[in-house]
Motif scaffolding. Structure first.
Motif, mmCIF file in Angstrom:
data_model
loop_
_atom_site.group_PDB
_atom_site.id
_atom_site.type_symbol
_atom_site.label_atom_id
_atom_site.label_comp_id
_atom_site.label_asym_id
_atom_site.label_seq_id
_atom_site.Cartn_x
_atom_site.Cartn_y
_atom_site.Cartn_z
ATOM 1 N N VAL A 131 1.034 -1.064 -0.130
ATOM 2 C CA VAL A 131 0.021 0.093 -0.050
ATOM 3 C C VAL A 131 0.899 1.321 0.073
ATOM 4 N N ASN A 132 2.046 1.176 0.726
ATOM 5 C CA ASN A 132 2.899 2.340 0.583
ATOM 6 C C ASN A 132 3.508 2.659 -0.788
ATOM 7 N N TRP A 133 3.755 1.536 -1.388
ATOM 8 C CA TRP A 133 4.198 1.851 -2.827
ATOM 9 C C TRP A 133 3.234 2.287 -3.664
ATOM 10 N N GLU A 134 1.860 2.074 -3.354
ATOM 11 C CA GLU A 134 0.633 2.456 -4.153
ATOM 12 C C GLU A 134 0.504 3.894 -3.815
ATOM 13 N N MET A 135 0.756 4.353 -2.577
ATOM 14 C CA MET A 135 0.382 5.797 -2.214
ATOM 15 C C MET A 135 1.400 6.757 -2.684
#
Length: 199
Positions: free
Chosen positions: A124-128
């Motif tokens: 999710v961090n990469w997506e954000m």
């Protein structure tokens, strides 16, 4: 006949001492000249030509060391070489990687598809980070149950479905056959030491 190694210092003549002391005669003129004075101010490095424009990379400004890292990644890309970006934690490896993919899209017209495999905890961090730094790139965070992943794959063979897939090591192994059906432009591993546990 004494050998030079056996002679004491007192056996060396004054002329020989003068010759040995004059090392400048053994050096080319450019090396024997006095060293130039160092500048008191260091000029900043030339601006990088690899930084994507604000239209493609808009989350902020890269720090100087991140620009150096991005230049290096772009050089590897241009020469079709693999590499390991081994900066310490917290120095912006994610941003440099996003910068590389944004640069490929903007300057080369290559939008993907790219596959990024990461520890489950940072999907999710990469997506954000993509949404913050390069919102023009379509990112598919590929995780969930088998049924949820099957739903996410609907229509993903279309060229416009996504530019980047971010998934975990566990799911990359579980869905290996599915991933092999796609031809990926770039394959990026975050925390690549994880692959030592997979055969």
């Amino acid at each position: 006949d004494g050998d030079m190694l056996g002679e004491s210092e007192s056996d060396i003549s004054a002329d020989d001492r003068a010759f040995l002391a004059d090392t400048s005669m053994l050096l080319p003129p450019e090396l024997s000249a006095p060293a130039p004075e160092l500048p008191t101010e260091v000029s900043p490095p030339a601006p990088s030509t690899n930084i994507p424009t604000a239209d493609m990379l808009r989350g902020g400004e890269l720090r100087p060391y991140q620009r150096v890292g991005l230049d290096w990644l772009c050089s590897l890309c241009d020469h079709r070489l693999n590499g390991i970006l081994a900066d310490e934690m917290g120095l912006g490896k994610t941003i440099q990687t996003i910068g590389l993919l944004a640069r490929m899209a903007e300057k080369q017209g290559v939008w993907g598809p790219h596959l990024i495999v990461v520890p489950t905890s940072v999907i999710v961090n990469w997506e954000m980070e993509f949404k913050r730094w390069s919102p023009k790139m379509k990112v598919l965070a590929y995780y969930g149950t088998r049924a949820e992943r099957a739903l996410k794959r609907k229509g993903w063979t279309q060229q416009t479905a996504f530019h980047v897939v971010v998934t975990s090591y566990k799911i990359a192994v579980a869905d290996e056959k599915i991933f092999r059906r796609r031809k990926w432009v770039y394959y990026i591993l975050d925390e690549a030491h994880n692959i030592r546990n997979y055969h």
